[in-house]
Design a protein around this motif. Structure first.
Motif, PDB file in Angstrom:
ATOM      1  N   ASN A  90      -1.611  -0.173  16.584  1.00  0.00           N
ATOM      2  CA  ASN A  90      -2.354  -0.985  15.621  1.00  0.00           C
ATOM      3  C   ASN A  90      -1.884  -0.654  14.211  1.00  0.00           C
ATOM      4  OD1 ASN A  90      -4.088  -2.444  17.315  1.00  0.00           O
ATOM      5  ND2 ASN A  90      -5.479  -0.711  17.483  1.00  0.00           N
ATOM      6  N   VAL A  91      -1.758  -1.680  13.375  1.00  0.00           N
ATOM      7  CA  VAL A  91      -1.429  -1.487  11.966  1.00  0.00           C
ATOM      8  C   VAL A  91      -2.432  -2.275  11.128  1.00  0.00           C
ATOM      9  CG1 VAL A  91       1.034  -1.098  12.402  1.00  0.00           C
ATOM     10  CG2 VAL A  91       0.236  -3.395  11.887  1.00  0.00           C
ATOM     11  N   VAL A  92      -2.713  -1.761   9.947  1.00  0.00           N
ATOM     12  CA  VAL A  92      -3.582  -2.456   9.004  1.00  0.00           C
ATOM     13  C   VAL A  92      -2.943  -2.415   7.627  1.00  0.00           C
ATOM     14  CG1 VAL A  92      -5.744  -2.046  10.255  1.00  0.00           C
ATOM     15  CG2 VAL A  92      -4.965  -0.372   8.588  1.00  0.00           C
ATOM     16  N   HIS A 117      10.311   1.616   3.316  1.00  0.00           N
ATOM     17  CA  HIS A 117      10.013   2.971   3.765  1.00  0.00           C
ATOM     18  C   HIS A 117       9.346   2.895   5.129  1.00  0.00           C
ATOM     19  CE1 HIS A 117       8.549   7.096   3.869  1.00  0.00           C
ATOM     20  NE2 HIS A 117       7.382   6.598   4.229  1.00  0.00           N
ATOM     21  N   GLN A 118       9.784   3.746   6.033  1.00  0.00           N
ATOM     22  CA  GLN A 118       9.132   3.863   7.332  1.00  0.00           C
ATOM     23  C   GLN A 118       8.870   5.335   7.602  1.00  0.00           C
ATOM     24  OE1 GLN A 118      11.329   2.437  10.729  1.00  0.00           O
ATOM     25  NE2 GLN A 118       9.823   3.220  12.172  1.00  0.00           N
ATOM     26  N   GLY A 119       7.596   5.683   7.623  1.00  0.00           N
ATOM     27  CA  GLY A 119       7.193   7.048   7.941  1.00  0.00           C
ATOM     28  C   GLY A 119       6.404   7.063   9.237  1.00  0.00           C
ATOM     29  N   ARG A 120       5.747   8.173   9.514  1.00  0.00           N
ATOM     30  CA  ARG A 120       4.950   8.275  10.736  1.00  0.00           C
ATOM     31  C   ARG A 120       3.680   7.431  10.657  1.00  0.00           C
ATOM     32  NH1 ARG A 120       2.855  13.122  11.037  1.00  0.00           N
ATOM     33  NH2 ARG A 120       3.617  13.726   9.016  1.00  0.00           N
ATOM     34  N   THR A 121       3.115   7.295   9.445  1.00  0.00           N
ATOM     35  CA  THR A 121       1.853   6.572   9.313  1.00  0.00           C
ATOM     36  C   THR A 121       1.890   5.414   8.320  1.00  0.00           C
ATOM     37  OG1 THR A 121       1.077   8.154   7.653  1.00  0.00           O
ATOM     38  CG2 THR A 121       0.469   8.580   9.961  1.00  0.00           C
ATOM     39  N   ILE A 122       2.941   5.296   7.548  1.00  0.00           N
ATOM     40  CA  ILE A 122       3.036   4.249   6.522  1.00  0.00           C
ATOM     41  C   ILE A 122       4.368   3.515   6.654  1.00  0.00           C
ATOM     42  CG2 ILE A 122       3.310   3.839   4.033  1.00  0.00           C
ATOM     43  CD1 ILE A 122       0.457   4.439   4.648  1.00  0.00           C
ATOM     44  N   VAL A 123       4.291   2.180   6.575  1.00  0.00           N
ATOM     45  CA  VAL A 123       5.497   1.344   6.529  1.00  0.00           C
ATOM     46  C   VAL A 123       5.342   0.397   5.351  1.00  0.00           C
ATOM     47  CG1 VAL A 123       6.963  -0.320   7.733  1.00  0.00           C
ATOM     48  CG2 VAL A 123       5.736   1.403   9.044  1.00  0.00           C
ATOM     49  N   SER A 124       6.326   0.380   4.457  1.00  0.00           N
ATOM     50  CA  SER A 124       6.312  -0.536   3.323  1.00  0.00           C
ATOM     51  C   SER A 124       7.469  -1.522   3.446  1.00  0.00           C
ATOM     52  CB  SER A 124       6.438   0.219   2.001  1.00  0.00           C
ATOM     53  OG  SER A 124       5.268   0.947   1.740  1.00  0.00           O
ATOM     54  N   HIS A 125       7.151  -2.787   3.165  1.00  0.00           N
ATOM     55  CA  HIS A 125       8.147  -3.860   3.195  1.00  0.00           C
ATOM     56  C   HIS A 125       8.180  -4.574   1.849  1.00  0.00           C
ATOM     57  CE1 HIS A 125       7.550  -3.639   7.608  1.00  0.00           C
ATOM     58  NE2 HIS A 125       8.710  -4.259   7.712  1.00  0.00           N
ATOM     59  N   GLU A 126       9.341  -5.102   1.523  1.00  0.00           N
ATOM     60  CA  GLU A 126       9.472  -6.060   0.434  1.00  0.00           C
ATOM     61  C   GLU A 126       9.833  -7.384   1.081  1.00  0.00           C
ATOM     62  OE1 GLU A 126      11.438  -5.776  -3.758  1.00  0.00           O
ATOM     63  OE2 GLU A 126      12.984  -6.353  -2.300  1.00  0.00           O
ATOM     64  N   ILE A 142       4.255  -5.153   0.577  1.00  0.00           N
ATOM     65  CA  ILE A 142       3.097  -4.876   1.429  1.00  0.00           C
ATOM     66  C   ILE A 142       3.291  -3.530   2.126  1.00  0.00           C
ATOM     67  CG2 ILE A 142       4.091  -6.329   3.246  1.00  0.00           C
ATOM     68  CD1 ILE A 142       1.195  -6.804   4.241  1.00  0.00           C
ATOM     69  N   THR A 143       2.218  -2.764   2.172  1.00  0.00           N
ATOM     70  CA  THR A 143       2.226  -1.480   2.859  1.00  0.00           C
ATOM     71  C   THR A 143       1.211  -1.524   3.991  1.00  0.00           C
ATOM     72  OG1 THR A 143       2.878  -0.315   0.856  1.00  0.00           O
ATOM     73  CG2 THR A 143       1.863   1.011   2.599  1.00  0.00           C
ATOM     74  N   ASN A 144       1.653  -1.143   5.169  1.00  0.00           N
ATOM     75  CA  ASN A 144       0.793  -1.082   6.349  1.00  0.00           C
ATOM     76  C   ASN A 144       0.627   0.360   6.790  1.00  0.00           C
ATOM     77  OD1 ASN A 144       0.099  -3.850   7.429  1.00  0.00           O
ATOM     78  ND2 ASN A 144       2.291  -4.074   7.090  1.00  0.00           N
ATOM     79  N   MET A 145      -0.573   0.695   7.239  1.00  0.00           N
ATOM     80  CA  MET A 145      -0.842   2.001   7.821  1.00  0.00           C
ATOM     81  C   MET A 145      -0.797   1.856   9.342  1.00  0.00           C
ATOM     82  SD  MET A 145      -4.178   4.535   7.667  1.00  0.00           S
ATOM     83  CE  MET A 145      -4.373   4.249   5.948  1.00  0.00           C
ATOM     84  N   ILE A 146      -0.071   2.765   9.981  1.00  0.00           N
ATOM     85  CA  ILE A 146      -0.013   2.798  11.436  1.00  0.00           C
ATOM     86  C   ILE A 146      -1.168   3.660  11.918  1.00  0.00           C
ATOM     87  CG2 ILE A 146       1.357   3.482  13.453  1.00  0.00           C
ATOM     88  CD1 ILE A 146       3.857   3.182  11.590  1.00  0.00           C
TER      89      ILE A 146
END
Length: 152
Positions: A90-92, A117-126, A142-146
């Protein structure tokens, strides 16, 4: 609920990406709002996803592609991509910023979401939105939390 047959990684083959791309274009996968808008995923890889939406029927009262349409396209692309590269967790969305640069009155708006950026809990996209002539219409970050939970 949409469950991918595979997750995206640096080792995902082009054939696997094409198979996932086909699955993404079902109403179940894109969600009700994106389906109503006519959003279609067109390209998929580990570091980006591309999609398009028609301007027709997605305009504001002045006849321009709705600014919210840019945001829906960006969030649909980046959130689905985050979901796939996280292995189906799930991501939010936790942050979103949109800058509108040019209007579109007709045709198709195409968005390309690239991982910043792709980390263990955060992914940011342009996400850059363009028209058919390739002119830049808007940029959304947009930044999503995993989340640790699996989809239900």
């Amino acid at each position: 609920m949409f469950i991918p047959t595979a997750s995206l990684s640096a080792h995902t083959t082009e054939d696997q990406c094409r198979e996932m791309l086909g699955q993404l274009n079902s109403p179940e996968a894109v969600g009700a709002l994106a389906a109503k808008m006519g959003i279609e995923f067109t390209e998929l890889s580990h570091d980006h996803v591309t999609g398009a939406v028609p301007v027709t029927d997605n305009t504001q009262p002045m006849g321009l592609f709705h600014g919210g349409g840019h945001v829906v396209l960006a969030e649909s692309l980046a959130s689905m991509h985050s979901f796939l590269i996280s292995g189906g967790k799930n991501v939010v969305g936790v942050d979103l910023n949109a800058t509108h640069l040019r209007a579109a009155r007709d045709g198709t708006v195409t968005g390309r979401a690239e991982v910043l950026h792709q980390g263990r809990t955060i992914v940011s996209h342009e996400v850059k939105m363009t028209d058919a002539a390739g002119r830049l219409l808007s940029i959304v970050r947009i930044t999503n939390m995993i989340l640790k939970t699996e989809p239900k």
